[in-house]
Design an enzyme around this catalytic site. Structure first.
Site, PDB file in Angstrom:
ATOM      1  N   HIS A   1     -80.183  85.903  70.406  1.00 17.78           N
ATOM      2  CA  HIS A   1     -80.536  85.727  72.457  1.00 17.78           C
ATOM      3  C   HIS A   1     -80.257  87.394  72.180  1.00 17.78           C
ATOM      4  O   HIS A   1     -81.303  87.672  73.022  1.00 17.78           O
ATOM      5  CB  HIS A   1     -79.386  85.065  72.357  1.00 17.78           C
TER       6      HIS A   1
ATOM      7  N   CYS B   1     -96.009  82.643  68.906  1.00 19.85           N
ATOM      8  CA  CYS B   1     -96.229  83.144  70.327  1.00 19.85           C
ATOM      9  C   CYS B   1     -94.451  83.534  69.950  1.00 19.85           C
ATOM     10  O   CYS B   1     -93.461  83.871  71.098  1.00 19.85           O
ATOM     11  CB  CYS B   1     -95.861  82.427  71.523  1.00 19.85           C
TER      12      CYS B   1
HETATM   13  C1  PEP Z   1     -89.985  80.440  68.967  1.00 26.29           C
HETATM   14  O1  PEP Z   1     -89.389  79.427  68.282  1.00 26.29           O
HETATM   15  O2  PEP Z   1     -91.450  80.817  68.251  1.00 26.29           O
HETATM   16  C2  PEP Z   1     -90.198  80.204  70.604  1.00 26.29           C
HETATM   17  C3  PEP Z   1     -90.987  81.383  70.579  1.00 26.29           C
HETATM   18  O3  PEP Z   1     -88.795  80.196  71.114  1.00 26.29           O
HETATM   19  P1  PEP Z   1     -87.576  80.597  70.958  1.00 26.29           P
HETATM   20  O4  PEP Z   1     -87.361  82.122  70.838  1.00 26.29           O
HETATM   21  O5  PEP Z   1     -87.345  80.503  72.763  1.00 26.29           O
HETATM   22  O6  PEP Z   1     -87.374  79.338  70.501  1.00 26.29           O
END
Ligand code: PEP
Ligand code: MG
Length: 862
Positions: A426, A802
């Protein structure tokens, strides 16, 4: 040939000699170019990598033949010449050939002080670098007869041998010790850390000495024509009379400026013609070597000699300006300027950095999670961070790990450090988004909040209010304030980014959750938003409470009333994003909060919530317990929440469509992209799609306005990658979430991996932290499978990545090779990603075109 000597070849550096950087080293090649440019170089002989390797293995060179190149009674220096200047090499040794009789002769011709200085310098260097004696016994000192005697005695005492008098033997031992030093383990590790291949070779240069000591104007100096830090053109350097090597740079007093200077005496006052010639040499070097060079020169009895020229060492900011100026002046093509800048260096320009030349007192290390550096007072909680910001005092927020309750504190802090966590925890994700320096997984510190003390492994006890500097680029925590370099988003940076954009052949979008993120994304040239994490929109104080209320509502009608309050907030959020992005694509991910991130952690948090909800604390505690999951990252997250409580996604879809209509009415037409997170089965997509399609129809009817949208799936479970062929039937795009995909492929917690990742990487279990550098073999195979199966079932499907890997050069190379349409990364990494993508595209073009007659890629041709 000497008895016992074998045929080790050496080549005198002349304009026509067969000298090559990949056989004799970059310095040897550069010296040949200086000779071709008619610069006044002392006679120089080059030994090839192969020759040096054989010397290291015990083959004896014919030193008599080598020495004879330099006349009857030569004095010479030996310098290292590795293939790449940055890989370093053993220290140069000057004045080889000095002995008692040469000393006596020089006393007569050059004076005793000069003769002492030459001999003493050689004895000291030979004792430390060749005989490997204790450097403390051979510290540089004033060149008196006593100092000389003491050095000779110390040498004899330590080695049980008198100082060697035979110049041939001296040279042989110097060559042998430098050759062996290069083969040593420490030197090997050091150069490998700088990117050298394991088998990198070392060349050596034997050069006639010109003496910077003696009668008339004699001395040595260093000149460069740009500022190493800013890259601006100006003359920098020093000259010191009666000196050798780099003495002028280290001299505490007596060194002269080169050109006239209000701060003190200058060489230009004393020898204007020589300085004018140095300027001309600088221009010649720049034009012919197509690079900013630092020239080492010596004046011997009024005569100017150039000994060496090296690329000017430079900061990231300096490197960008130098490359852009060379391109602007037509000295190098723009493509080459682009390829000269390390993408990582660009990230340094976007943030303050610890000045690499200053001292640093490191008290703790962790994972460098968000680049840049900040100095501030320690605070151990978010409320204290906000109070500090309100007083205008920069602070560094320390937490064991962060939760959404810390977001406001993170906004207020100049830097964030956490005891736990990895590259995608986080704190790391949020800090990168905010552009705040962050170090996570600092396992060598303990935060004891109760006693208000932070204890480091070295025993430092720090309290709230103590000043530290956090270096998010290196992962270090430093005691106290340090000298900083400011960010440099100047005209040179903008020019370079413009050229990168023209060269890029893969899209670069940004992960942006707030208007501020979106604005940063646009400023850095992102081509859209590739991931808007909608749960992050609820981290503001007033919103977090509404969010808590929604999570705590266990009856449908209570939820409906909270969702009705959330709808206008979300609509306004989306409208603002659409407006800022002015028609560029915006991909909005439906809610994906691991619930624990939204549950109050502390007693105060529970009390605040009880107050907001008008519930007794005990009820809130019970509910928190009921909602707690053993493994929230694999619990009621993403589409699982969307299917169990569909009203949440309904509200978000409605907000997106209404915002689309409103934003398109006033500005560019908007085609929103809606993304479903944490999918693992086709049926999940079908269920959500059906509801969203019918909501779109309802909004069209209610508003009497038509609009388009694209629905896609976030592929972040291994099953979704394997079943991409089914899933894609309902998805216009697939965006690979490599954070969760890495977590689930390895079975490795994103939040806890920091505790052992360092040890895993050190022991070679993983080559790199897979949350940082995409694991091309394992996770990459899932990406390839997902992309292939998706494309086969739906040829026009848009493919992207992403996760946090999106901004890394390695992942961009992977995505280009796999035919992805774009990568998406945090806004501050967009410039890095664009430059990396441009370099990859140019690398391919250059390779395909076979840029020059030498067939070398453009970036490395000179
Ligand atoms: C991922 O899991 O790669 C992502 C971009 O989502 P998050 O980091 O919000 O879980
Ligand atoms: Mg995810």
């Amino acid at each position: 040939m000497q008895k016992g000597a074998e045929n080790i070849e050496f080549t005198e550096i002349t304009p026509q000699a067969d000298i090559a950087a990949d056989r004799h080293g970059a310095r040897a090649k550069c010296l040949q170019r200086l000779v071709r440019m008619d610069l006044p170089l002392p006679r120089t002989v080059a030994l090839s990598f192969d020759a040096v390797r054989r010397i290291a293995q015990g083959t004896l060179p014919d030193v008599a033949a080598l020495m004879s190149v330099f006349g009857a009674a030569p004095l010479v220096s030996v310098r290292p010449s590795s293939e790449n200047q940055d890989w370093g090499g053993p220290a140069s040794i000057l004045n080889i050939g000095m002995n008692d009789s040469r000393h006596a002769a020089l006393c007569a011709t050059h004076g005793e002080t000069a003769a002492n200085a030459l001999y003493l310098r050689f004895i000291q260097a030979y004792a430390v670098h060749v005989a490997r004696l204790d450097p403390d016994m051979f510290e540089p000192e004033a060149p008196s007869r006593d100092a000389l005697r003491a050095a000779l005695d110390a040498y004899a005492e330590e080695t049980d041998d008198p100082f060697p008098q035979d110049p041939g033997r001296q040279l042989l031992e110097v060559l042998r010790s430098m050759a062996r030093a290069w083969e040593g383990t420490t030197a090997r590790l050091l150069r490998q850390a700088k990117g050298a291949p394991a088998e990198a070779g070392l060349g050596m240069l034997v050069q006639a000495m010109v003496l910077g000591v003696g009668p008339g104007e004699s001395g040595s100096g260093v000149i460069q024509f740009v500022d190493s830090v800013t890259g601006q053109r100006r003359i920098v350097g020093r000259y010191l009379s009666q000196s050798q090597g780099r003495d002028a740079i280290s001299a505490r007093e007596g060194a002269l400026f080169l050109t006239r200077d209000p701060r003190g005496a200058a060489l230009e006052d004393r020898c204007p013609d020589l300085v004018a010639r140095l300027r001309r040499y600088g221009d010649t070097c720049r034009l012919n070597l197509r690079e900013e060079m630092r020239i080492d020169f010596t004046i011997e009895a009024g005569r100017l000699w150039v000994l060496d020229a090296l690329r000017v060492p430079r900061s990231a900011r300096g490197a960008v300006r130098m490359a852009v100026m060379l391109a602007d002046e037509g000295i190098i093509p723009r493509e080459e300027a682009l390829c000269r800048i390390e993408p990582r260096a660009v990230s340094e320009l976007l943030h303050s950095q610890v000045d690499p030349t200053g001292p640093r007192h490191v008290i703790a290390h962790g994972i460098a999670a968000s680049p840049g550096a900040a100095t501030g007072r320690l605070v151990f909680g978010s409320a204290a961070a906000q109070a500090s910001a309100a007083r205008g005092e920069p602070c560094i927020l320390v937490r064991r790990e962060t939760t959404p309750e810390d977001i406001r504190g993170m906004h207020a802090a100049a830097g964030v450090m956490t005891e736990r966590g990895g590259m995608t925890s986080h704190a790391a994700v949020i800090a990168r988004g905010l552009g705040v320096p962050c170090v996570v997984g600092i396992s060598d510190m303990r935060l004891n909040r109760r006693d208000g003390v932070l204890i480091t492994a070295g025993g430092h006890k720090l309290h709230e209010g103590d000043i530290v500097t956090l270096d998010g680029t290196s992962g270090q925590v430093l005691l106290g304030p340090v000298k900083m370099l400011e960010p440099a988003l100047d005209d040179a940076f903008q020019a370079l980014m413009g050229w990168a954009e023209a060269a890029c052949d893969i899209g670069v979008r940004a992960n942006a959750d707030t208007p501020a993120d979106a604005q940063t994304a646009r400023r850095f040239g992102a081509e859209g938003i590739g991931l808007c994490r909608t749960e992050h929109m609820f981290f503001e104080a007033d919103r977090l409470t509404v969010m808590h209320e929604m999570i705590f509502a266990d009856r449908a009608q209570d939820r409906a009333s909270v969702l009705a309050r959330l709808l206008p907030m979300q609509r306004a959020d989306f409208k603002r994003l659409f407006e800022i992005m002015q028609g560029l694509p915006v991909c909005i991910r439906l809610f994906d909060p691991p619930l624990h991130e939204f549950l109050p952690q502390s007693r105060e948090g529970v009390r605040d919530l009880a107050e907001a909800l008008g519930m007794p604390v005990s009820d809130v505690q019970r509910r928190v317990q009921a909602l707690s999951e053993f493994n929230p990252m694999l619990g009621m997250r993403g589409v699982r929440l969307g299917i169990t409580i569909p009203e949440i996604y309904d509200m978000q879809a409605r907000a997106i469509f209404e915002a689309t209509i409103e934003a398109s009415r006033q500005g560019d037409p908007v085609v929103p992209e809606i993304m479903i997170p944490l999918v693992s089965a086709m049926r999940e997509v079908e269920l959500v799609k059906t509801r969203i399609d019918s909501l779109a129809a309802a909004v069209r009817t209610e508003r009497g306005v038509d609009f388009d949208y694209r629905l896609g799936v976030m592929v972040e479970t291994p099953r979704a990658a394997l079943r991409a062929g089914d899933i894609v039937q309902h998805a216009a795009f697939l965006s690979f979430g490599t954070n969760d995909l890495t977590q689930m492929t390895y079975g490795l917690s994103r939040d806890d991996a920091g505790r052992f990742m360092g040890s895993y990487v050190k022991q070679g279990v993983f080559a790199e932290d897979p949350f940082h550098i995409l694991d091309a073999e394992g996770v990459g195979e899932l990406l390839r499978i997902g992309a292939e199966r998706g494309r086969e079932a739906r040829p026009g499907v848009t493919l992207s990545i992403c996760g946090e890997h999106g901004g890394n050069a390695e992942s961009i190379a992977f995505c280009r090779a796999a035919g992805f349409d774009y990568v998406s990364c945090s806004p501050f990494r967009v410039p890095v990603a664009r430059l990396a993508a441009a370099q990859l595209a140019l690398g391919e073009q250059v390779h395909a075109d076979r840029a020059g007659p030498d067939g070398q890629p453009l970036a490395f041709r000179s």
